[in-house]
Design an enzyme around this catalytic site. Sequence first.
Site, mmCIF file in Angstrom:
data_model
loop_
_atom_site.group_PDB
_atom_site.id
_atom_site.type_symbol
_atom_site.label_atom_id
_atom_site.label_comp_id
_atom_site.label_asym_id
_atom_site.label_seq_id
_atom_site.Cartn_x
_atom_site.Cartn_y
_atom_site.Cartn_z
ATOM 1 N N ILE A 68 4.626 13.834 21.667
ATOM 2 C CA ILE A 68 4.120 12.546 21.212
ATOM 3 C C ILE A 68 4.088 11.609 22.415
ATOM 4 O O ILE A 68 5.095 11.424 23.103
ATOM 5 C CB ILE A 68 5.048 11.936 20.128
ATOM 6 N N ASP A 79 -1.090 11.803 14.979
ATOM 7 C CA ASP A 79 -2.432 12.209 14.521
ATOM 8 C C ASP A 79 -3.022 11.219 13.503
ATOM 9 O O ASP A 79 -3.701 11.619 12.555
ATOM 10 C CB ASP A 79 -2.392 13.637 13.936
ATOM 11 N N ARG A 133 14.160 10.535 26.698
ATOM 12 C CA ARG A 133 12.754 10.296 26.377
ATOM 13 C C ARG A 133 12.259 9.030 27.088
ATOM 14 O O ARG A 133 11.107 8.953 27.490
ATOM 15 C CB ARG A 133 12.562 10.168 24.860
ATOM 16 N N ASP A 177 -3.178 6.832 18.628
ATOM 17 C CA ASP A 177 -2.427 5.582 18.480
ATOM 18 C C ASP A 177 -0.946 5.928 18.488
ATOM 19 O O ASP A 177 -0.577 7.051 18.844
ATOM 20 C CB ASP A 177 -2.878 4.808 17.227
ATOM 21 N N ALA A 178 -0.100 4.996 18.078
ATOM 22 C CA ALA A 178 1.343 5.233 18.199
ATOM 23 C C ALA A 178 1.867 6.219 17.152
ATOM 24 O O ALA A 178 3.007 6.674 17.247
ATOM 25 C CB ALA A 178 2.093 3.908 18.111
ATOM 26 N N GLY A 179 1.057 6.581 16.175
ATOM 27 C CA GLY A 179 1.512 7.508 15.134
ATOM 28 C C GLY A 179 1.248 8.959 15.520
ATOM 29 O O GLY A 179 0.802 9.259 16.631
ATOM 30 N N HIS A 206 -7.453 17.972 17.575
ATOM 31 C CA HIS A 206 -6.475 18.456 16.588
ATOM 32 C C HIS A 206 -7.106 19.575 15.757
ATOM 33 O O HIS A 206 -8.243 19.438 15.301
ATOM 34 C CB HIS A 206 -6.046 17.289 15.681
#
Length: 187
Positions: free
Chosen positions: A88, A139, A61, A135-137, A103
């Site tokens: 992601i 959704d 990754r 962002d880093a999350g 989404h």
Amino acid sequence: MTHRLVIVASGNGSLAQAIFDATELDVDIVAVISDRADALVLSRAQKAGIPTQVIPMGDSRQIWNGQMISAVEQYSADLVVSAGFMRILPAEFVQRFPTINSHPALLPDFPGAHAVRDALAAGVSITGTTVHWVDAGVDTGPIITQMEVPVLPNDDEATLHERIKKVERGLIVATIALILPTLEHNA
Ligand code: GAR
């Protein structure tokens, strides 16, 4: 001044196609990047004369993250649009490049890869679509626009998803138009 857009997509690409066809947008779609060599979105892009690049996820990754970042850097993108991209994006990527995602649910409800299935399983009578900053999350980024879509009694995942996607195609284009004036230019 025309903004430079990169689209990332993994599959059929009907949302990407809506963006290609949106002559009202003052954008130069500088590339379509996919993690899948067999994604239909690639031939849609080629037909539209848009350069494509495939960056498959291999064993590492870390390597993939780096490849995604250097690809978008090389295109000097002002905005990245995730349109059916099923990976992601790395935190460093979304910190570096303004990125939005479409989404197929009314976030914060039903995040993740199975939003339509999850909404059906929960028995909701209204679901919808959300365009949000990534962002880093997963959704979790700030919501920009949303539209509701009814769930009908005989819906299965495919019929409901298609009804949502009809709305998504309009909303992603309208949302890009909405945020373009707020974006900086990189090239
Ligand atoms: C869209 O419904 C999009 O919201 C969804 O994939 C579909 C892509 O359709 N994305 C996700 O679920 C991301 N988590 P398309 O390939 O026809 O454009």
